[in-house]
Design a protein around this motif. Structure first.
Motif, mmCIF file in Angstrom:
data_model
loop_
_atom_site.group_PDB
_atom_site.id
_atom_site.type_symbol
_atom_site.label_atom_id
_atom_site.label_comp_id
_atom_site.label_asym_id
_atom_site.label_seq_id
_atom_site.Cartn_x
_atom_site.Cartn_y
_atom_site.Cartn_z
ATOM 1 N N VAL A 192 34.043 -27.445 -2.772
ATOM 2 C CA VAL A 192 32.896 -28.328 -2.526
ATOM 3 C C VAL A 192 33.317 -29.783 -2.756
ATOM 4 N N PHE A 246 18.100 -24.220 -5.387
ATOM 5 C CA PHE A 246 17.876 -25.616 -5.788
ATOM 6 C C PHE A 246 16.373 -25.849 -5.791
ATOM 7 N N GLY A 302 36.109 -21.400 -0.906
ATOM 8 C CA GLY A 302 35.623 -21.940 -2.182
ATOM 9 C C GLY A 302 35.097 -20.933 -3.176
ATOM 10 N N TYR A 303 35.205 -21.267 -4.439
ATOM 11 C CA TYR A 303 34.477 -20.578 -5.499
ATOM 12 C C TYR A 303 34.447 -21.483 -6.716
ATOM 13 N N GLU A 313 26.365 -30.308 4.401
ATOM 14 C CA GLU A 313 24.942 -30.192 4.016
ATOM 15 C C GLU A 313 24.408 -31.545 3.597
ATOM 16 N N ASP A 314 23.120 -31.752 3.756
ATOM 17 C CA ASP A 314 22.481 -32.926 3.166
ATOM 18 C C ASP A 314 22.723 -32.884 1.654
ATOM 19 N N LEU A 315 22.939 -34.053 1.073
ATOM 20 C CA LEU A 315 23.043 -34.136 -0.388
ATOM 21 C C LEU A 315 21.625 -33.943 -0.940
ATOM 22 N N VAL A 316 21.438 -32.856 -1.664
ATOM 23 C CA VAL A 316 20.087 -32.512 -2.134
ATOM 24 C C VAL A 316 19.780 -33.267 -3.419
ATOM 25 N N ILE A 372 18.527 -32.801 -6.458
ATOM 26 C CA ILE A 372 18.247 -31.570 -7.219
ATOM 27 C C ILE A 372 17.514 -31.882 -8.524
ATOM 28 N N PHE A 419 23.150 -28.782 -17.315
ATOM 29 C CA PHE A 419 24.418 -29.500 -17.185
ATOM 30 C C PHE A 419 24.617 -30.430 -18.357
ATOM 31 N N GLY A 424 32.859 -24.045 -7.427
ATOM 32 C CA GLY A 424 32.840 -25.478 -7.142
ATOM 33 C C GLY A 424 34.127 -26.021 -6.524
ATOM 34 N N ARG A 425 35.171 -25.154 -6.381
ATOM 35 C CA ARG A 425 36.459 -25.665 -5.921
ATOM 36 C C ARG A 425 36.491 -25.988 -4.428
ATOM 37 N N VAL A 463 27.353 -33.307 1.496
ATOM 38 C CA VAL A 463 28.196 -32.391 0.719
ATOM 39 C C VAL A 463 28.967 -31.534 1.715
ATOM 40 N N ASN A 497 20.676 -21.992 -2.156
ATOM 41 C CA ASN A 497 21.982 -22.646 -2.016
ATOM 42 C C ASN A 497 22.983 -21.642 -1.473
ATOM 43 N N GLU A 498 23.239 -20.592 -2.230
ATOM 44 C CA GLU A 498 24.146 -19.546 -1.755
ATOM 45 C C GLU A 498 23.839 -18.280 -2.534
ATOM 46 N N GLU A 507 21.281 -18.157 -5.774
ATOM 47 C CA GLU A 507 21.320 -19.488 -6.403
ATOM 48 C C GLU A 507 20.379 -20.404 -5.636
HETATM 49 P P1 ADP Z 1 30.549 -22.594 -5.335
HETATM 50 O O1 ADP Z 1 30.429 -21.447 -4.395
HETATM 51 O O2 ADP Z 1 31.940 -23.116 -5.394
HETATM 52 O O3 ADP Z 1 29.927 -22.334 -6.681
HETATM 53 P P2 ADP Z 1 28.172 -24.142 -4.636
HETATM 54 O O4 ADP Z 1 27.665 -24.115 -3.253
HETATM 55 O O5 ADP Z 1 27.401 -23.323 -5.634
HETATM 56 O O6 ADP Z 1 29.727 -23.782 -4.658
HETATM 57 O O7 ADP Z 1 28.206 -25.638 -5.150
HETATM 58 C C1 ADP Z 1 28.666 -25.995 -6.456
HETATM 59 C C2 ADP Z 1 27.742 -27.053 -7.058
HETATM 60 O O8 ADP Z 1 27.753 -28.230 -6.235
HETATM 61 C C3 ADP Z 1 26.270 -26.638 -7.100
HETATM 62 O O9 ADP Z 1 26.010 -25.891 -8.270
HETATM 63 C C4 ADP Z 1 25.566 -27.988 -7.109
HETATM 64 O O10 ADP Z 1 25.586 -28.565 -8.405
HETATM 65 C C5 ADP Z 1 26.451 -28.829 -6.209
HETATM 66 N N1 ADP Z 1 25.945 -28.784 -4.805
HETATM 67 C C6 ADP Z 1 26.203 -27.827 -3.883
HETATM 68 N N2 ADP Z 1 25.565 -28.100 -2.725
HETATM 69 C C7 ADP Z 1 24.901 -29.244 -2.910
HETATM 70 C C8 ADP Z 1 24.051 -30.055 -2.074
HETATM 71 N N3 ADP Z 1 23.814 -29.741 -0.803
HETATM 72 N N4 ADP Z 1 23.523 -31.186 -2.619
HETATM 73 C C9 ADP Z 1 23.793 -31.536 -3.900
HETATM 74 N N5 ADP Z 1 24.583 -30.835 -4.718
HETATM 75 C C10 ADP Z 1 25.128 -29.703 -4.251
#
Ligand code: ADP
Length: 391
Positions: A167, A264, A161-162, A187-190, A192, A218, A164-165, A154, A274-275, A262
């Motif tokens: 990402v 995971f 970003g905000y 980042e590693d694809l988690v 989730i 979701f 999801g934009r 990812v 996550n953030e 936030e």
């Molecule tokens: P934003 O700040 O734009 O909200 P996020 O970091 O929250 O960005 O990422 C948006 C969404 O992308 C997350 O809610 C999750 O669903 C997906 N995502 C983000 N990082 C990862 C990750 N490393 N692996 C899998 N999915 C992710």
């Protein structure tokens, strides 16, 4: 400039709470401040924004501009935010000159940049998905070519970003065309299992209070967050671990105010940050109608060093964002308001944005019910009933 130490002083008629940002979070913060008759000063580009009509003073300017933030900050007694993307050079200068700023600007510098945020978690031993930083797209390609980086991953823009934009999920080679420009975190694809958020508050006395964990559900077809519900479907051990991690994170940042963390929950049973957002957050909106203390009042209590309010939940709650209907751009019309209000336990919050456009956040609704599943079906019904359109 006054130090915000005693309640009596805060409630004096000339104490000014400054807020950077006049969007919906700023509006709801002002509404909470109005309950205590606190003077609110808001800085944003237009008094037509949501906080404009409710703030005591609205100053037109940019919270990203050093001169605007500096001049604004000099006029208030305590300065806080509704958005983290503010000019931190001005805040650091104001802080050196004795202005009380919560959250502290050094923490904002770290949080504004997803790369610095991730490095902070690594340094503080706060669990987060494994990551690497890259200067740009070319560096990502070079790392792939050399075998240092492998699919899937990812990519997150460090600063742009905000919602999801910023990402990009890169699962296979064909996705590489989606790579975002500029400095980024990879980042590693988690894997989730659940996405959880915990809003936590802290005041200058060091008192900390966590809201009950919220879970994002979701829509499986659209892969978009359909609703946030509370309490999250977690075991008591998972709940305790999420709350402990959120508390440890706000302590590590040494923030007074709120921190939305936030998380995971991975299929392997780990809990990763996550953030974070150092302010009120979408995942705390249900607190207005379903908790003893709303997150907005809690932010005020925290930044003014007042006792934190109870975060207890009265009843299960589901929160849905009310987005502008697809195909509609223009002045706002709210269709189905009466029918939406007829749903028992529904609470509507319309932000007062003048123009709607497809998928713009125009408001939110919370449905409170003694039964969470019933609250979810009422929330679905509400989304089908209420449409934000343009005439
Ligand atoms: P934003 O700040 O734009 O909200 P996020 O970091 O929250 O960005 O990422 C948006 C969404 O992308 C997350 O809610 C999750 O669903 C997906 N995502 C983000 N990082 C990862 C990750 N490393 N692996 C899998 N999915 C992710």
């Amino acid at each position: 400039m006054k130090a915000a130490n005693s309640t009596a002083e805060l409630l004096s008629s000339d104490f000014k709470v400054g807020i950077l940002g006049g969007g919906q979070l700023g509006k709801m913060l002002v509404l909470a401040a109005n309950n205590w008759d606190l003077q609110t000063w808001v800085l944003d580009q237009s008094a037509d924004f949501p906080a404009g009509p409710v703030a005591r003073h609205f100053v037109e300017g940019s919270f990203k501009d050093e001169a605007d933030v500096y001049a604004f900050g000099q006029q208030v007694d305590v300065l806080t935010i509704e958005i983290e993307h503010v000019n931190t050079d001005a805040l650091l200068r104001l802080q050196r000159e004795g202005v009380l700023i919560h959250p502290r600007p050094e923490a904002l510098v770290t949080i504004k940049d997803k790369g610095l945020q991730k490095q902070f978690y690594a340094a503080q031993d706060i669990s987060t998905a494994p990551f690497q930083l890259y200067a740009d797209k070319a560096a990502v390609h070079a790392a792939l070519d050399s075998g240092q980086l492998r699919l899937p991953f990812v990519q997150k823009s460090r600063t742009a970003g905000y919602d999801g934009r910023g990402v990009a999920v890169i699962r296979e080679s064909a996705d590489l065309e989606k790579l975002l420009p500029g400095p980024c975190v990879i980042e590693d694809l988690v894997d989730i299992e659940k996405e959880i958020a915990v809003v936590v508050a802290r005041n200058a006395d060091g008192q900390v209070a966590c809201y009950p964990a919220v879970e994002m559900e979701f829509n499986p077809e659209a892969n978009l967050v359909e609703f946030l519900f509370c309490p999250a479907a977690l075991t008591s051990e998972q709940t305790a671990a999420c709350e402990a991690l959120a508390c440890r994170t706000i302590e590590a940042y040494d923030i007074c105010g709120l921190l939305a963390v936030e998380l995971f929950l991975t299929r392997q049973g780990e809990i990763w940050v996550n953030e974070v957002a150092p302010r009120t957050h979408n995942s705390g909106h249900h607190s207005i109608d379903a908790c003893q203390t709303s997150q907005f009042e809690q932010q005020l209590r925290a930044i003014l060093n007042l006792p934190l309010g109870s975060t207890a939940l009265h009843a299960p709650a589901v929160m849905v964002n009310l987005l502008g209907a697809p195909g509609h751009t223009g002045p706002v019309r709210c269709e189905g308001l009466a029918d939406a209000l007829a749903i028992e336990g529904s609470h509507l919050h319309l932000y007062g944005k003048k123009m709607t456009k497809p998928f713009r956040k125009m408001g939110h609704a919370t449905v409170v019910d003694t039964d969470l599943e019933r609250a979810k079906s009422k929330a679905r019904q509400l989304l089908q009933t209420l449409k934000i359109t343009a005439p």
